[in-house]
Design an enzyme around this catalytic site. Structure first.
Site, PDB file in Angstrom:
ATOM      1  N   GLY A  23      -4.180  -2.781  22.917  1.00 21.00           N
ATOM      2  CA  GLY A  23      -5.116  -3.909  22.824  1.00 21.00           C
ATOM      3  C   GLY A  23      -6.539  -3.379  22.948  1.00 21.00           C
ATOM      4  O   GLY A  23      -6.801  -2.490  23.753  1.00 21.00           O
ATOM      5  N   THR A  24      -7.452  -3.946  22.158  1.00 18.68           N
ATOM      6  CA  THR A  24      -8.842  -3.439  22.211  1.00 18.68           C
ATOM      7  C   THR A  24      -9.837  -4.479  22.701  1.00 18.68           C
ATOM      8  O   THR A  24     -11.018  -4.192  22.781  1.00 18.68           O
ATOM      9  CB  THR A  24      -9.303  -2.942  20.819  1.00 18.68           C
ATOM     10  OG1 THR A  24      -9.255  -4.046  19.904  1.00 18.68           O
ATOM     11  CG2 THR A  24      -8.432  -1.797  20.321  1.00 18.68           C
ATOM     12  N   ASP A  51      -4.511  -2.955  18.029  1.00 19.41           N
ATOM     13  CA  ASP A  51      -4.740  -4.377  17.805  1.00 19.41           C
ATOM     14  C   ASP A  51      -6.223  -4.706  17.977  1.00 19.41           C
ATOM     15  O   ASP A  51      -6.773  -4.554  19.070  1.00 19.41           O
ATOM     16  CB  ASP A  51      -3.924  -5.207  18.818  1.00 19.41           C
ATOM     17  CG  ASP A  51      -4.100  -6.690  18.561  1.00 19.41           C
ATOM     18  OD1 ASP A  51      -3.524  -7.177  17.566  1.00 19.41           O
ATOM     19  OD2 ASP A  51      -4.825  -7.356  19.322  1.00 19.41           O
ATOM     20  N   TYR A  56     -13.649  -9.482  18.631  1.00 17.33           N
ATOM     21  CA  TYR A  56     -13.867  -8.535  19.724  1.00 17.33           C
ATOM     22  C   TYR A  56     -15.198  -7.787  19.599  1.00 17.33           C
ATOM     23  O   TYR A  56     -15.650  -7.174  20.558  1.00 17.33           O
ATOM     24  CB  TYR A  56     -12.696  -7.540  19.839  1.00 17.33           C
ATOM     25  CG  TYR A  56     -11.333  -8.190  19.998  1.00 17.33           C
ATOM     26  CD1 TYR A  56     -11.217  -9.524  20.392  1.00 17.33           C
ATOM     27  CD2 TYR A  56     -10.166  -7.487  19.736  1.00 17.33           C
ATOM     28  CE1 TYR A  56      -9.972 -10.129  20.517  1.00 17.33           C
ATOM     29  CE2 TYR A  56      -8.920  -8.094  19.862  1.00 17.33           C
ATOM     30  CZ  TYR A  56      -8.833  -9.420  20.248  1.00 17.33           C
ATOM     31  OH  TYR A  56      -7.600 -10.007  20.368  1.00 17.33           O
ATOM     32  N   LYS A  85      -8.111  -9.719  12.866  1.00 15.71           N
ATOM     33  CA  LYS A  85      -7.815 -11.161  12.917  1.00 15.71           C
ATOM     34  C   LYS A  85      -8.954 -11.975  12.317  1.00 15.71           C
ATOM     35  O   LYS A  85     -10.134 -11.664  12.551  1.00 15.71           O
ATOM     36  CB  LYS A  85      -7.588 -11.609  14.376  1.00 15.71           C
ATOM     37  CG  LYS A  85      -6.556 -10.778  15.118  1.00 15.71           C
ATOM     38  CD  LYS A  85      -6.204 -11.341  16.485  1.00 15.71           C
ATOM     39  CE  LYS A  85      -5.322 -10.371  17.256  1.00 15.71           C
ATOM     40  NZ  LYS A  85      -6.061  -9.318  17.979  1.00 15.71           N
ATOM     41  N   HIS A 118      -6.299 -15.972  13.742  1.00 15.46           N
ATOM     42  CA  HIS A 118      -6.419 -15.758  15.201  1.00 15.46           C
ATOM     43  C   HIS A 118      -5.890 -16.951  16.011  1.00 15.46           C
ATOM     44  O   HIS A 118      -5.350 -16.774  17.101  1.00 15.46           O
ATOM     45  CB  HIS A 118      -7.887 -15.474  15.544  1.00 15.46           C
ATOM     46  CG  HIS A 118      -8.079 -14.657  16.782  1.00 15.46           C
ATOM     47  ND1 HIS A 118      -9.044 -13.689  16.910  1.00 15.46           N
ATOM     48  CD2 HIS A 118      -7.442 -14.667  17.979  1.00 15.46           C
ATOM     49  CE1 HIS A 118      -8.974 -13.139  18.119  1.00 15.46           C
ATOM     50  NE2 HIS A 118      -8.011 -13.719  18.773  1.00 15.46           N
ATOM     51  N   ASN A 168      -0.966 -17.311  17.963  1.00 12.52           N
ATOM     52  CA  ASN A 168      -1.094 -18.527  18.773  1.00 12.52           C
ATOM     53  C   ASN A 168      -0.547 -19.767  18.072  1.00 12.52           C
ATOM     54  O   ASN A 168      -0.990 -20.887  18.344  1.00 12.52           O
ATOM     55  CB  ASN A 168      -2.558 -18.759  19.180  1.00 12.52           C
ATOM     56  CG  ASN A 168      -3.069 -17.642  20.070  1.00 12.52           C
ATOM     57  OD1 ASN A 168      -2.433 -17.314  21.065  1.00 12.52           O
ATOM     58  ND2 ASN A 168      -4.191 -17.049  19.715  1.00 12.52           N
TER      59      ASN A 168
HETATM   60  N1  LIG Z   1      -4.267 -13.099  19.652  1.00 13.06           N
HETATM   61  C1  LIG Z   1      -4.916 -13.479  20.731  1.00 13.06           C
HETATM   62  O1  LIG Z   1      -5.397 -14.608  20.854  1.00 13.06           O
HETATM   63  C2  LIG Z   1      -5.064 -12.507  21.855  1.00 13.06           C
HETATM   64  C3  LIG Z   1      -5.433 -12.975  23.125  1.00 13.06           C
HETATM   65  C4  LIG Z   1      -5.516 -12.060  24.159  1.00 13.06           C
HETATM   66  C5  LIG Z   1      -5.252 -10.721  23.937  1.00 13.06           C
HETATM   67  N2  LIG Z   1      -4.919 -10.262  22.686  1.00 13.06           N
HETATM   68  C6  LIG Z   1      -4.672  -8.834  22.407  1.00 13.06           C
HETATM   69  O2  LIG Z   1      -3.721  -8.338  23.346  1.00 13.06           O
HETATM   70  C7  LIG Z   1      -4.289  -7.242  24.071  1.00 13.06           C
HETATM   71  C8  LIG Z   1      -3.688  -7.112  25.462  1.00 13.06           C
HETATM   72  O3  LIG Z   1      -3.801  -8.297  26.242  1.00 13.06           O
HETATM   73  P1  LIG Z   1      -4.826  -8.463  27.457  1.00 13.06           P
HETATM   74  O4  LIG Z   1      -6.126  -7.911  27.021  1.00 13.06           O
HETATM   75  O5  LIG Z   1      -4.754  -9.865  27.910  1.00 13.06           O
HETATM   76  O6  LIG Z   1      -4.343  -7.510  28.630  1.00 13.06           O
HETATM   77  P2  LIG Z   1      -2.984  -6.856  29.205  1.00 13.06           P
HETATM   78  O7  LIG Z   1      -2.372  -5.986  28.153  1.00 13.06           O
HETATM   79  O8  LIG Z   1      -2.141  -7.899  29.848  1.00 13.06           O
HETATM   80  O9  LIG Z   1      -3.614  -5.860  30.311  1.00 13.06           O
HETATM   81  C9  LIG Z   1      -4.202  -6.343  31.474  1.00 13.06           C
HETATM   82  C10 LIG Z   1      -4.790  -5.241  32.327  1.00 13.06           C
HETATM   83  O10 LIG Z   1      -3.769  -4.346  32.741  1.00 13.06           O
HETATM   84  C11 LIG Z   1      -4.357  -3.080  33.034  1.00 13.06           C
HETATM   85  N3  LIG Z   1      -3.326  -2.050  32.768  1.00 13.06           N
HETATM   86  C12 LIG Z   1      -2.965  -1.482  31.594  1.00 13.06           C
HETATM   87  N4  LIG Z   1      -1.967  -0.604  31.753  1.00 13.06           N
HETATM   88  C13 LIG Z   1      -1.678  -0.618  33.076  1.00 13.06           C
HETATM   89  C14 LIG Z   1      -0.740   0.071  33.885  1.00 13.06           C
HETATM   90  N5  LIG Z   1       0.110   0.962  33.357  1.00 13.06           N
HETATM   91  N6  LIG Z   1      -0.722  -0.183  35.228  1.00 13.06           N
HETATM   92  C15 LIG Z   1      -1.559  -1.084  35.775  1.00 13.06           C
HETATM   93  N7  LIG Z   1      -2.476  -1.768  35.066  1.00 13.06           N
HETATM   94  C16 LIG Z   1      -2.532  -1.549  33.725  1.00 13.06           C
HETATM   95  C17 LIG Z   1      -5.551  -2.936  32.118  1.00 13.06           C
HETATM   96  O11 LIG Z   1      -6.662  -2.376  32.836  1.00 13.06           O
HETATM   97  P3  LIG Z   1      -7.241  -0.881  32.537  1.00 13.06           P
HETATM   98  O12 LIG Z   1      -7.939  -0.924  31.213  1.00 13.06           O
HETATM   99  O13 LIG Z   1      -8.165  -0.649  33.677  1.00 13.06           O
HETATM  100  O14 LIG Z   1      -6.045   0.055  32.537  1.00 13.06           O
HETATM  101  C18 LIG Z   1      -5.830  -4.369  31.639  1.00 13.06           C
HETATM  102  O15 LIG Z   1      -7.111  -4.790  32.008  1.00 13.06           O
HETATM  103  C19 LIG Z   1      -5.792  -7.520  24.009  1.00 13.06           C
HETATM  104  O16 LIG Z   1      -6.589  -6.412  24.341  1.00 13.06           O
HETATM  105  C20 LIG Z   1      -5.924  -7.973  22.568  1.00 13.06           C
HETATM  106  O17 LIG Z   1      -5.893  -6.863  21.678  1.00 13.06           O
HETATM  107  C21 LIG Z   1      -4.811 -11.158  21.654  1.00 13.06           C
END
Ligand SMILES: NC(=O)c1ccc[n+]([C@@H]2O[C@H](COP(=O)([O-])OP(=O)(O)OC[C@H]3O[C@@H](n4cnc5c(N)ncnc54)[C@H](OP(=O)(O)O)[C@@H]3O)[C@@H](O)[C@H]2O)c1
Length: 324
Positions: A23-24, A51, A56, A85, A118, A168
């Site tokens: 995720g970016t 992604d 973003y 997206k 999106h 979504n």
């Molecule tokens: N389509 C949509 O509407 C939508 C919405 C939301 C997100 N997304 C996409 O999905 C991606 C991921 O979702 P998200 O951004 O909500 O976050 P997530 O993947 O649930 O990650 C949450 C947090 O976990 C930490 N993390 C990562 N690996 C870890 C590990 N091994 N141990 C402990 N902590 C860890 C990260 O911090 P650190 O960076 O400090 O490791 C990050 O801030 C986004 O970046 C985006 O590309 C899409």
């Protein structure tokens, strides 16, 4: 190693999607260059699926990183699966290709592997990504998403994108596209919030039945960004049950939450901009949860939705990607 050899799934249009993606998106205050650095580190660690999104605001940096890893011989363009997206201010059909072309220009790529709508709500077109009226209320637009979809189909025919999908969407919205008269390509995926506290099992089963890849975001419980996430929600990675399963397997709760998604047939995205955690997340392929572990994690679901954006709550489709 090309995409067919990586841990991947075959999409309904024949293209290949790696099942683990970086995720970016991140919080506004994080410099955009961090997304570029993370992309480079992730490709070095073995990630092949990135992604991204117009929203973003970091496609310049992410594109630079991808091209740098191609230039230094780590990967070829074909090894990388990049998703962008279509933001909701670009839903009118005549704006779709323009939006994609802006992303491609920023990325400096000839095509993206996947382009997805999106969200199932349209916002007033214009410069402002979150247009608001004088009272601070979000200004929606009414666009027929089937017409938006036809414009995406045309982008695929033009070779600007290999696969097209949605994000979504709930079952009803997916059915609206699937049942569209004259449908040329069906959505290859639906990208939605999903984690042990919101396991979306009905939507997952529906997508499987329709050969739509189920791509999961916020698999670790999101970044708990104050702009999007209610701070009173429980912190997923502190869940004691996840903790106990992690301990048993000598892994972290994060790895268990990622592995859970792969074993139920989902594609999982994970955001990390930290080298150690990026490398750790690749270990998701190195262990297996037992059927009992899977059942126990299934039992944690409790309808916690981290991605609540209250300014959108007046929209008829809100909350987005709700199952029914
Ligand atoms: N389509 C949509 O509407 C939508 C919405 C939301 C997100 N997304 C996409 O999905 C991606 C991921 O979702 P998200 O951004 O909500 O976050 P997530 O993947 O649930 O990650 C949450 C947090 O976990 C930490 N993390 C990562 N690996 C870890 C590990 N091994 N141990 C402990 N902590 C860890 C990260 O911090 P650190 O960076 O400090 O490791 C990050 O801030 C986004 O970046 C985006 O590309 C899409």
């Amino acid at each position: 190693m090309d995409l067919t050899q990586a841990h991947s799934v075959k999409l309904s249009d024949g293209n290949i999607m790696p099942v683990l993606g970086l995720g970016t998106s991140t919080k506004k205050e994080v410099p955009k260059s961090e997304a570029g650095k993370a992309t480079r580190m992730a490709i070095d660690a073995g990630f092949r699926h990135i992604d991204g999104a117009y929203l973003y605001g970091n496609e310049v940096e992410v594109g630079q990183a991808i091209r740098a890893k191609i230039a230094d011989g780590t990967v070829t363009r074909k090894d990388i699966f990049y998703t962008s997206k279509l933001w909701c201010t670009f839903h009118p059909p005549q704006l779709v290709r323009k939006a994609l072309e802006i992303s491609l220009r920023r990325l400096q790529l000839d095509y993206v592997d996947l382009y997805i709508i999106h969200g199932p709500f349209s916002l007033k077109p214009g410069e402002d990504l979150f247009p608001r009226d004088g009272n601070g209320k979000i200004i929606f637009d009414s666009v027929d998403l089937c017409a938006t979809w036809e414009a995406l189909e045309a982008c695929k025919d033009a070779g600007l994108v290999k696969s097209i999908g949605v994000s979504n969407f709930n079952r009803k919205q997916l059915e609206m596209i699937l049942n569209k008269p004259g449908l040329k390509y069906k959505p290859v995926c639906n990208q939605v919030e999903c984690h042990p506290y919101l396991n979306q099992s009905k939507l997952l089963e529906f997508c499987k039945a329709k050969d739509i890849a189920f791509v999961v975001y916020s698999a670790l419980g999101s970044q708990r960004d104050k702009n999007w996430v209610d701070q009173s929600t429980p912190v997923l990675l502190e869940d004691p049950v996840l903790g106990a399963i992690a301990k048993k397997h000598n892994r972290t709760p994060a790895l268990v939450a990622l592995r859970y998604q792969l074993q139920r047939g989902a594609v999982v995205l994970v955001k990390s901009f930290n080298e150690k955690r990026i490398k750790e997340n690749m270990q998701v392929f190195d262990f297996q949860l037992t059927p009992e572990d899977m059942k126990t994690i299934d039992g944690l679901s409790r309808n916690v939705r981290y991605r609540e954006f209250l300014p959108f709550s007046t929209h008829p489709n809100y909350p987005f990607n709700e199952e029914y």
